[in-house]
Design a protein around this motif. Structure first.
Motif, PDB file in Angstrom:
ATOM      1  N   THR A 355       0.862  -1.175   0.000  1.00  0.00           N
ATOM      2  CA  THR A 355       0.000   0.000   0.000  1.00  0.00           C
ATOM      3  C   THR A 355       0.901   1.228   0.000  1.00  0.00           C
ATOM      4  O   THR A 355       2.135   1.108  -0.029  1.00  0.00           O
ATOM      5  CB  THR A 355      -0.912   0.035   1.245  1.00  0.00           C
ATOM      6  OG1 THR A 355      -0.107   0.299   2.408  1.00  0.00           O
ATOM      7  CG2 THR A 355      -1.661  -1.282   1.413  1.00  0.00           C
ATOM      8  N   GLU A 356       0.292   2.411   0.106  1.00  0.00           N
ATOM      9  CA  GLU A 356       1.099   3.631   0.136  1.00  0.00           C
ATOM     10  C   GLU A 356       1.980   3.691   1.375  1.00  0.00           C
ATOM     11  O   GLU A 356       2.970   4.431   1.403  1.00  0.00           O
ATOM     12  CB  GLU A 356       0.204   4.875   0.051  1.00  0.00           C
ATOM     13  CG  GLU A 356      -0.520   5.270   1.326  1.00  0.00           C
ATOM     14  CD  GLU A 356      -1.798   4.478   1.566  1.00  0.00           C
ATOM     15  OE1 GLU A 356      -2.481   4.748   2.558  1.00  0.00           O
ATOM     16  OE2 GLU A 356      -2.112   3.585   0.740  1.00  0.00           O
ATOM     17  N   GLN A 357       1.636   2.898   2.390  1.00  0.00           N
ATOM     18  CA  GLN A 357       2.417   2.907   3.628  1.00  0.00           C
ATOM     19  C   GLN A 357       3.624   1.969   3.580  1.00  0.00           C
ATOM     20  O   GLN A 357       4.490   2.031   4.469  1.00  0.00           O
ATOM     21  CB  GLN A 357       1.517   2.519   4.800  1.00  0.00           C
ATOM     22  CG  GLN A 357       0.330   3.458   4.978  1.00  0.00           C
ATOM     23  CD  GLN A 357      -0.519   3.106   6.174  1.00  0.00           C
ATOM     24  OE1 GLN A 357      -0.008   2.990   7.289  1.00  0.00           O
ATOM     25  NE2 GLN A 357      -1.807   2.941   5.978  1.00  0.00           N
ATOM     26  N   THR A 358       3.683   1.098   2.596  1.00  0.00           N
ATOM     27  CA  THR A 358       4.773   0.111   2.539  1.00  0.00           C
ATOM     28  C   THR A 358       5.541   0.167   1.222  1.00  0.00           C
ATOM     29  O   THR A 358       6.177  -0.811   0.828  1.00  0.00           O
ATOM     30  CB  THR A 358       4.215  -1.312   2.759  1.00  0.00           C
ATOM     31  OG1 THR A 358       3.151  -1.558   1.815  1.00  0.00           O
ATOM     32  CG2 THR A 358       3.684  -1.475   4.164  1.00  0.00           C
ATOM     33  N   LEU A 359       5.487   1.304   0.553  1.00  0.00           N
ATOM     34  CA  LEU A 359       6.196   1.422  -0.728  1.00  0.00           C
ATOM     35  C   LEU A 359       7.706   1.318  -0.559  1.00  0.00           C
ATOM     36  O   LEU A 359       8.413   0.920  -1.490  1.00  0.00           O
ATOM     37  CB  LEU A 359       5.838   2.758  -1.400  1.00  0.00           C
ATOM     38  CG  LEU A 359       4.399   2.872  -1.921  1.00  0.00           C
ATOM     39  CD1 LEU A 359       4.171   4.257  -2.533  1.00  0.00           C
ATOM     40  CD2 LEU A 359       4.107   1.783  -2.947  1.00  0.00           C
ATOM     41  N   ASP A 360       8.190   1.667   0.619  1.00  0.00           N
ATOM     42  CA  ASP A 360       9.628   1.530   0.866  1.00  0.00           C
ATOM     43  C   ASP A 360      10.034   0.055   0.775  1.00  0.00           C
ATOM     44  O   ASP A 360      11.105  -0.271   0.258  1.00  0.00           O
ATOM     45  CB  ASP A 360       9.981   2.092   2.246  1.00  0.00           C
ATOM     46  CG  ASP A 360      11.484   2.134   2.485  1.00  0.00           C
ATOM     47  OD1 ASP A 360      12.163   2.951   1.835  1.00  0.00           O
ATOM     48  OD2 ASP A 360      11.970   1.341   3.316  1.00  0.00           O
ATOM     49  N   GLY A 361       9.169  -0.830   1.262  1.00  0.00           N
ATOM     50  CA  GLY A 361       9.440  -2.260   1.158  1.00  0.00           C
ATOM     51  C   GLY A 361       9.440  -2.733  -0.283  1.00  0.00           C
ATOM     52  O   GLY A 361      10.267  -3.578  -0.672  1.00  0.00           O
ATOM     53  N   LEU A 362       8.535  -2.206  -1.078  1.00  0.00           N
ATOM     54  CA  LEU A 362       8.509  -2.538  -2.508  1.00  0.00           C
ATOM     55  C   LEU A 362       9.799  -2.100  -3.187  1.00  0.00           C
ATOM     56  O   LEU A 362      10.414  -2.861  -3.955  1.00  0.00           O
ATOM     57  CB  LEU A 362       7.312  -1.864  -3.174  1.00  0.00           C
ATOM     58  CG  LEU A 362       7.324  -1.783  -4.705  1.00  0.00           C
ATOM     59  CD1 LEU A 362       7.394  -3.172  -5.324  1.00  0.00           C
ATOM     60  CD2 LEU A 362       6.101  -1.029  -5.206  1.00  0.00           C
ATOM     61  N   ALA A 363      10.224  -0.888  -2.894  1.00  0.00           N
ATOM     62  CA  ALA A 363      11.453  -0.378  -3.503  1.00  0.00           C
ATOM     63  C   ALA A 363      12.672  -1.193  -3.067  1.00  0.00           C
ATOM     64  O   ALA A 363      13.580  -1.459  -3.865  1.00  0.00           O
ATOM     65  CB  ALA A 363      11.635   1.088  -3.146  1.00  0.00           C
ATOM     66  N   SER A 364      12.689  -1.600  -1.807  1.00  0.00           N
ATOM     67  CA  SER A 364      13.800  -2.431  -1.312  1.00  0.00           C
ATOM     68  C   SER A 364      13.835  -3.769  -2.033  1.00  0.00           C
ATOM     69  O   SER A 364      14.915  -4.268  -2.404  1.00  0.00           O
ATOM     70  CB  SER A 364      13.656  -2.660   0.198  1.00  0.00           C
ATOM     71  OG  SER A 364      13.764  -1.448   0.910  1.00  0.00           O
ATOM     72  N   LEU A 365      12.661  -4.360  -2.252  1.00  0.00           N
ATOM     73  CA  LEU A 365      12.594  -5.617  -2.998  1.00  0.00           C
ATOM     74  C   LEU A 365      13.084  -5.429  -4.419  1.00  0.00           C
ATOM     75  O   LEU A 365      13.873  -6.236  -4.933  1.00  0.00           O
ATOM     76  CB  LEU A 365      11.148  -6.127  -3.001  1.00  0.00           C
ATOM     77  CG  LEU A 365      10.881  -7.375  -3.865  1.00  0.00           C
ATOM     78  CD1 LEU A 365      11.650  -8.580  -3.319  1.00  0.00           C
ATOM     79  CD2 LEU A 365       9.377  -7.671  -3.910  1.00  0.00           C
ATOM     80  N   ALA A 366      12.644  -4.360  -5.062  1.00  0.00           N
ATOM     81  CA  ALA A 366      13.047  -4.101  -6.443  1.00  0.00           C
ATOM     82  C   ALA A 366      14.540  -3.907  -6.558  1.00  0.00           C
ATOM     83  O   ALA A 366      15.174  -4.314  -7.542  1.00  0.00           O
ATOM     84  CB  ALA A 366      12.308  -2.869  -6.977  1.00  0.00           C
ATOM     85  N   ALA A 367      15.144  -3.283  -5.540  1.00  0.00           N
ATOM     86  CA  ALA A 367      16.592  -3.048  -5.560  1.00  0.00           C
ATOM     87  C   ALA A 367      17.389  -4.348  -5.466  1.00  0.00           C
ATOM     88  O   ALA A 367      18.536  -4.408  -5.906  1.00  0.00           O
ATOM     89  CB  ALA A 367      16.965  -2.102  -4.420  1.00  0.00           C
ATOM     90  N   CYS A 368      16.770  -5.378  -4.901  1.00  0.00           N
ATOM     91  CA  CYS A 368      17.481  -6.647  -4.712  1.00  0.00           C
ATOM     92  C   CYS A 368      17.338  -7.599  -5.907  1.00  0.00           C
ATOM     93  O   CYS A 368      18.094  -8.569  -6.018  1.00  0.00           O
ATOM     94  CB  CYS A 368      16.955  -7.346  -3.465  1.00  0.00           C
ATOM     95  SG  CYS A 368      17.289  -6.464  -1.929  1.00  0.00           S
ATOM     96  N   VAL A 369      16.366  -7.345  -6.781  1.00  0.00           N
ATOM     97  CA  VAL A 369      16.122  -8.247  -7.896  1.00  0.00           C
ATOM     98  C   VAL A 369      17.311  -8.199  -8.876  1.00  0.00           C
ATOM     99  O   VAL A 369      17.675  -7.126  -9.361  1.00  0.00           O
ATOM    100  CB  VAL A 369      14.833  -7.872  -8.646  1.00  0.00           C
ATOM    101  CG1 VAL A 369      14.668  -8.755  -9.901  1.00  0.00           C
ATOM    102  CG2 VAL A 369      13.631  -8.027  -7.726  1.00  0.00           C
ATOM    103  N   GLY A 370      17.923  -9.313  -9.101  1.00  0.00           N
ATOM    104  CA  GLY A 370      19.053  -9.382 -10.028  1.00  0.00           C
ATOM    105  C   GLY A 370      20.347  -8.890  -9.444  1.00  0.00           C
ATOM    106  O   GLY A 370      21.338  -8.719 -10.162  1.00  0.00           O
ATOM    107  N   ALA A 371      20.365  -8.630  -8.124  1.00  0.00           N
ATOM    108  CA  ALA A 371      21.595  -8.099  -7.513  1.00  0.00           C
ATOM    109  C   ALA A 371      22.625  -9.187  -7.241  1.00  0.00           C
ATOM    110  O   ALA A 371      23.792  -8.893  -6.985  1.00  0.00           O
ATOM    111  CB  ALA A 371      21.260  -7.377  -6.216  1.00  0.00           C
ATOM    112  N   ASP A 372      22.210 -10.462  -7.231  1.00  0.00           N
ATOM    113  CA  ASP A 372      23.145 -11.562  -6.922  1.00  0.00           C
ATOM    114  C   ASP A 372      24.135 -11.769  -8.058  1.00  0.00           C
ATOM    115  O   ASP A 372      23.784 -11.660  -9.220  1.00  0.00           O
ATOM    116  CB  ASP A 372      22.372 -12.837  -6.654  1.00  0.00           C
ATOM    117  CG  ASP A 372      21.487 -12.707  -5.419  1.00  0.00           C
ATOM    118  OD1 ASP A 372      21.807 -11.850  -4.583  1.00  0.00           O
ATOM    119  OD2 ASP A 372      20.481 -13.438  -5.338  1.00  0.00           O
TER     120      ASP A 372
END
Length: 372
Positions: A355-372
């Motif tokens: 939701t609008e209250q957890t967008l930071d979590g979404l962004a953190s997840l997106a930052a980790c995708v393909g980072a390995d």
């Protein structure tokens, strides 16, 4: 249940037993550790595995995760598109000047045709006098076999002006019969309550005005601002997408989006996400991995009430299967938290609901995708 799900539940609650952890969550006690998606996924896994108390825990977890406080009725957008009252007054005055009596009492289709040619607001204004929004007037006219222009300010031909005016004239003169036994045909409130009819009544209202009490009664039956909100729904959606982009920018996550400084076409976005068929309207962002490839497909949906959430959820449940990259769902509005369909959305999206209250979590997840 998979060991990783059990570990997520125990770590989030500080319990040593899965059933105890589920009861902890069901009671609404605070959880910590791990991201929200992993906890939701773990609770779903427990429910699917038949753990005692898992269903109650799932409902509580979903309500908590989707508790959006965004009320789309509290703000207005595109207010510069609102027609000011003096424009309607000017339209009616112009119509009155064109009649033999100088009033609306003897208005005719010829009068309306001449006035509409000079001012594209004429038909829309008369429609409002008859209690019809532009959309309602389009539907009434189409039912009589006369399709109106897609835009009220567009190009009109004489048959369209005539057809629209006939719809309006029949309402003003109370010539419309109700379709249901025991009902009355819909008419403007100021005409219906007094059983008034005819253009001389409209002329009197134009000249003498309408009491403030009548205005309040109109708001009560018509829901203030509802028509404007319907017209500006797309703008609300765009603002919500920009909110997602702001969170991604804060985490230096690249993306393609239909909004932002470098917007792309929906078809391009669908191609990056590997969408099968036509790209869904909710697809608004595709994040970029560190290697430049597509990361997450971000779908955005808004629902102020449970009915809207229910209808939209039916579509959203089918979308992850049509996307080649992991799908993420961002739900704005107060209609989502208490819907049973939200449990199914958790399953369909692997717990990746925000939701609008957890967008930071979404962004953190997106930052980790393909980072390995």
């Amino acid at each position: 249940m998979a060991p990783e799900h059990e570990s997520a539940l125990l770590a989030a609650t500080g319990r040593t037993d899965v059933v105890d952890a589920l009861h902890w969550i069901a009671e609404g006690r605070p959880v910590s550790g791990g991201d929200g998606a992993s906890i939701l996924t773990a609770v779903v896994a427990a429910a699917d595995s038949g753990f005692r108390g898992a269903d109650a825990a799932l409902r509580t977890a979903v309500r908590s995760a989707l508790r959006s406080t965004l009320d789309t009725s509290a703000d207005l957008v595109l207010t510069d598109s609102i027609v000011p009252p003096h424009r309607y007054q000017a339209v009616l005055a112009n119509l009155a000047r064109r009649t033999p009596s100088g009033t609306l009492s003897d208005i005719t289709s010829a009068t309306v045709m001449a006035a509409q040619a000079d001012d594209p607001l004429v038909i829309e204004t008369l429609g409002l006098a008859a209690g019809l929004s532009w959309r309602d007037l389009q539907a009434r006219s189409l039912a009589r076999g006369v399709p109106l222009p897609g835009d009220s300010r567009g190009v009109w031909n004489p048959s369209q002006v005539l057809g629209a005016f006939r719809v309006i004239d029949d309402i003003i003169r109370a010539r419309v019969e109700p379709q249901l036994t025991g009902a009355v045909a819909a008419r403007p409130l100021e005409l219906l309550l007094d059983s008034s009819e005819g253009w001389d009544v409209i002329e009197k209202l134009r000249v003498d005005g309408v009491a403030y009490g009548t205005l309040l009664a109109q708001r009560d039956v018509g829901s203030a601002w509802s028509a404007h909100r319907n017209r500006s729904n797309n703008e609300i959606s765009r603002l919500m997408v920009r909110r997602v982009l702001s969170a991604l920018d804060d985490h230096s996550v690249g993306y393609w989006s239909t909004e932002g400084d470098e917007p792309v076409a929906k078809s391009f976005l669908g191609g990056r996400a590997g969408v099968v068929g036509k790209p869904p309207g909710q697809l608004s962002v595709v994040t970029r991995r560190s290697d430049g490839g597509p990361g997450l497909a971000v779908l955005v949906a808004i629902a102020r009430d449970g009915g809207t959430a229910r209808k939209t959820a039916a579509t959203l449940l089918q979308l992850p299967k049509r996307v080649a990259v992991p799908a993420v769902l961002v739900l704005f509005g107060t209609g989502w938290a208490d819907r049973g369909e939200s449990d199914d959305l958790v399953r369909a999206y692997g717990g990746r609901l925000y939701t609008e209250q957890t967008l930071d979590g979404l962004a953190s997840l997106a930052a980790c995708v393909g980072a390995d």
